[in-house]
Enzyme design. Structure first.
Site, PDB file in Angstrom:
ATOM      1  N   THR A 160       9.194   1.268  -9.406  1.00  0.00           N
ATOM      2  CA  THR A 160       8.598   0.408  -8.388  1.00  0.00           C
ATOM      3  C   THR A 160       7.108   0.675  -8.274  1.00  0.00           C
ATOM      4  O   THR A 160       6.294  -0.257  -8.177  1.00  0.00           O
ATOM      5  CB  THR A 160       9.275   0.638  -7.025  1.00  0.00           C
ATOM      6  OG1 THR A 160      10.668   0.357  -7.126  1.00  0.00           O
ATOM      7  CG2 THR A 160       8.660  -0.261  -5.957  1.00  0.00           C
ATOM      8  N   TRP A 201       5.417  -0.658 -11.384  1.00  0.00           N
ATOM      9  CA  TRP A 201       5.342  -2.124 -11.352  1.00  0.00           C
ATOM     10  C   TRP A 201       4.061  -2.575 -10.658  1.00  0.00           C
ATOM     11  O   TRP A 201       3.461  -3.576 -11.037  1.00  0.00           O
ATOM     12  CB  TRP A 201       6.555  -2.690 -10.619  1.00  0.00           C
ATOM     13  CG  TRP A 201       6.569  -4.185 -10.516  1.00  0.00           C
ATOM     14  CD1 TRP A 201       7.093  -5.068 -11.410  1.00  0.00           C
ATOM     15  CD2 TRP A 201       6.025  -4.990  -9.453  1.00  0.00           C
ATOM     16  NE1 TRP A 201       6.916  -6.368 -10.974  1.00  0.00           N
ATOM     17  CE2 TRP A 201       6.258  -6.340  -9.771  1.00  0.00           C
ATOM     18  CE3 TRP A 201       5.370  -4.684  -8.265  1.00  0.00           C
ATOM     19  CZ2 TRP A 201       5.861  -7.380  -8.947  1.00  0.00           C
ATOM     20  CZ3 TRP A 201       4.963  -5.727  -7.431  1.00  0.00           C
ATOM     21  CH2 TRP A 201       5.217  -7.061  -7.782  1.00  0.00           C
ATOM     22  N   HIS A 202       3.646  -1.821  -9.643  1.00  0.00           N
ATOM     23  CA  HIS A 202       2.471  -2.222  -8.876  1.00  0.00           C
ATOM     24  C   HIS A 202       1.165  -1.971  -9.616  1.00  0.00           C
ATOM     25  O   HIS A 202       0.154  -2.620  -9.303  1.00  0.00           O
ATOM     26  CB  HIS A 202       2.447  -1.489  -7.529  1.00  0.00           C
ATOM     27  CG  HIS A 202       3.366  -2.081  -6.504  1.00  0.00           C
ATOM     28  ND1 HIS A 202       4.687  -1.699  -6.388  1.00  0.00           N
ATOM     29  CD2 HIS A 202       3.167  -3.031  -5.570  1.00  0.00           C
ATOM     30  CE1 HIS A 202       5.253  -2.391  -5.410  1.00  0.00           C
ATOM     31  NE2 HIS A 202       4.350  -3.198  -4.904  1.00  0.00           N
ATOM     32  N   GLY A 203       1.145  -1.040 -10.550  1.00  0.00           N
ATOM     33  CA  GLY A 203      -0.110  -0.806 -11.252  1.00  0.00           C
ATOM     34  C   GLY A 203      -0.005   0.297 -12.278  1.00  0.00           C
ATOM     35  O   GLY A 203       0.803   1.221 -12.150  1.00  0.00           O
ATOM     36  N   PHE A 248      -1.492  -7.584  -9.531  1.00  0.00           N
ATOM     37  CA  PHE A 248      -0.157  -7.273  -9.993  1.00  0.00           C
ATOM     38  C   PHE A 248       0.432  -8.410 -10.797  1.00  0.00           C
ATOM     39  O   PHE A 248       1.524  -8.274 -11.306  1.00  0.00           O
ATOM     40  CB  PHE A 248       0.757  -6.942  -8.818  1.00  0.00           C
ATOM     41  CG  PHE A 248       0.156  -5.898  -7.903  1.00  0.00           C
ATOM     42  CD1 PHE A 248      -0.403  -4.761  -8.432  1.00  0.00           C
ATOM     43  CD2 PHE A 248       0.156  -6.080  -6.538  1.00  0.00           C
ATOM     44  CE1 PHE A 248      -0.974  -3.802  -7.610  1.00  0.00           C
ATOM     45  CE2 PHE A 248      -0.400  -5.121  -5.706  1.00  0.00           C
ATOM     46  CZ  PHE A 248      -0.964  -3.984  -6.242  1.00  0.00           C
TER      47      PHE A 248
END
Length: 464
Positions: free
Chosen positions: A316, A319-321, A464
């Site tokens: 998670t 996924w954001h960066g 994102f």
């Protein structure tokens, strides 16, 4: 193109509404698709072809899986191949520079990479494509569909750039058949104005105060100032992202789509577990349904459950960066969730609700330090200033100025992040609809004026 821009509000959207509502029913999907592709290519004309490729590839693979299932053949190799291709595309554009840096640091090599601009929304439309493939494989989608319906699902402009992440099974029927009445359109317009106001009037103002603190010379920073800065960012990211989700839901309703809610007042949560049921609901649902539960969820021995949580939350964060601070951010929440599940639940049960809300809020504020910082070292340095480990004063004249300038918007934001304002507006709408509509008009005018006269209008989730 941003929803919160003059070009979108007063040129793109009216032109689309006119073309959409005067066109015959059989052409409405094509109108939406054409305008969605224009919307996406406004800032990135090259990467629109990447999105079209993703749509064509996943549509073809989805039909192949359906054909295998109907002929009682094993579709798993096709599923695995499809997942690999999607992940490789996402990883190449989002993570190859980060991966190269890791290789260089571990092996002592000196590979150089040329940074590529990140295709806007690639994380969102890739996850939507994968959810479609998973749902076909799990027989939650059982019908062959037309390509126009699938590419519209993937590229539909309200949720294309920043979600909410829509699952195909939730809009399958709406892609084929939908209607819009005056009540739906009115609700959509109201929701759009509210989201625009949250973004422009609250998030942008809060963001300017956060930037003011971050850009202060080290010699001028104080404990009070850095706390004000991260509190402003805490509210900024909520109103920025939830405002965008409100606008997306409202725009979808104007065209007959009913998207699920993406936020539910997360800052009133009494635990981190509850916070993640209320924050970015569509992303949490995606990871839960397509990763956490297939890994066994919580129906496994404790050690395996802890492993599952750490894997899900590290991904998670990733996924954001593509940065260590995002991984730390994800693991931070994963560890908090494990502590709540196995160690803190009895202690929390003895606390009052208000204390639990305050402690959860502080835990979330700390997490946003990693989210708002460029690097992990910057995040830890900022945390040091917050908790007195850096040699900075507690308060000074600059902090007094920032406090006096920001306290009103912080108080307004605190009230607006609870259901109180929404409930009051609904009561007003019930008793005095004319006054409620007047408030919406005023909000629209103020938002427009702000867009015209101020240049600060970022959108945090664009990266994102």
């Amino acid at each position: 193109m941003l929803f919160s821009s003059i070009n979108f509000i007063y040129y793109f959207l009216p032109a689309l509404l006119l073309c959409y509502y005067i066109s015959p029913k059989q052409f409405k999907n094509y109108i939406l698709l054409i305008f969605s592709l224009i919307f996406y290519s406004w800032g990135e004309p090259i990467y629109v072809f990447l999105m079209i490729f993703s749509a064509a590839f996943n549509y073809t693979m989805g039909n192949e899986i359906l054909t295998y299932q109907q002929s009682h053949k094993n579709p798993k190799p096709t599923l695995i191949f499809t997942i690999i291709i999607n992940v490789l595309i996402l990883s190449f554009f989002k993570y190859y520079g980060f991966a190269t840096d890791i290789v260089n640091s571990v092996l002592g090599t000196d590979f150089h990479t040329t940074p590529l601009p990140l295709p806007i929304g690639i994380s969102f439309y890739t996850f939507q494509a994968l959810s479609y493939i998973f749902d076909i494989y799990n027989r939650k989608v059982t019908k062959h569909n037309r390509f126009i319906e699938f590419i519209l699902y993937l590229s539909l402009f309200p949720q294309l750039i920043a979600g909410p992440i829509v699952q195909y099974k939730d809009v399958e029927n709406q892609l084929r058949e939908r209607t819009v009445n005056i009540q739906d359109f009115g609700y959509g317009a109201e929701r759009f104005i509210i989201g625009l106001s949250k973004k422009v009037l609250l998030a942008n103002t809060l963001g300017s105060f956060h930037n003011m603190v971050v850009e202060m010379p080290e010699s001028s920073q104080t404990v009070v100032a850095v706390w004000i800065g991260i509190i402003c960012f805490t509210f900024q990211i909520y109103f920025d992202f939830s405002g965008y989700s409100d606008m997306a839901i409202g725009l979808g309703r104007m065209f007959g789509f009913h998207f699920k809610e993406n936020f539910n007042y997360p800052y009133i949560s009494k635990s981190v577990t509850e916070f993640w049921r209320r924050w970015h609901i569509s992303l949490g649902s995606w990871f839960r349904e397509y990763l956490y539960i297939p890994m066994g969820g919580n129906r496994v021995p404790p050690l395996r459950h802890i492993f599952n949580l750490l894997v899900v939350w590290s991904l998670t964060g990733l996924w954001h960066g593509a940065n260590y601070n995002f991984i730390i951010w994800g693991l931070y929440f994963g560890i908090l969730l494990i502590l709540e599940k196995y160690f803190l639940f009895k202690i929390q049960a003895k606390m009052s609700g208000k204390i639990r809300v305050c402690l959860t809020y502080i835990a979330v504020v700390i997490s946003w330090v990693f989210f708002s910082s460029e690097t992990a070292s910057e995040a830890f340095s900022y945390l040091g200033k917050m908790f007195f480990t850096n040699d900075i004063p507690f308060f000074n004249a600059d902090a007094r100025y920032i406090f006096a300038s920001s306290i009103l918007i912080i108080i307004i934001s605190a009230f607006c992040s609870t259901p109180l304002v929404s409930q009051a507006f609904e009561m007003l709408r019930t008793k005095k609809a004319g006054l409620a509509n007047l408030i919406l008009v005023i909000l629209m005018i103020l938002s427009t004026a702000s867009l015209i006269y101020t240049s600060y209008n970022p959108f945090l989730y664009f990266r994102f």
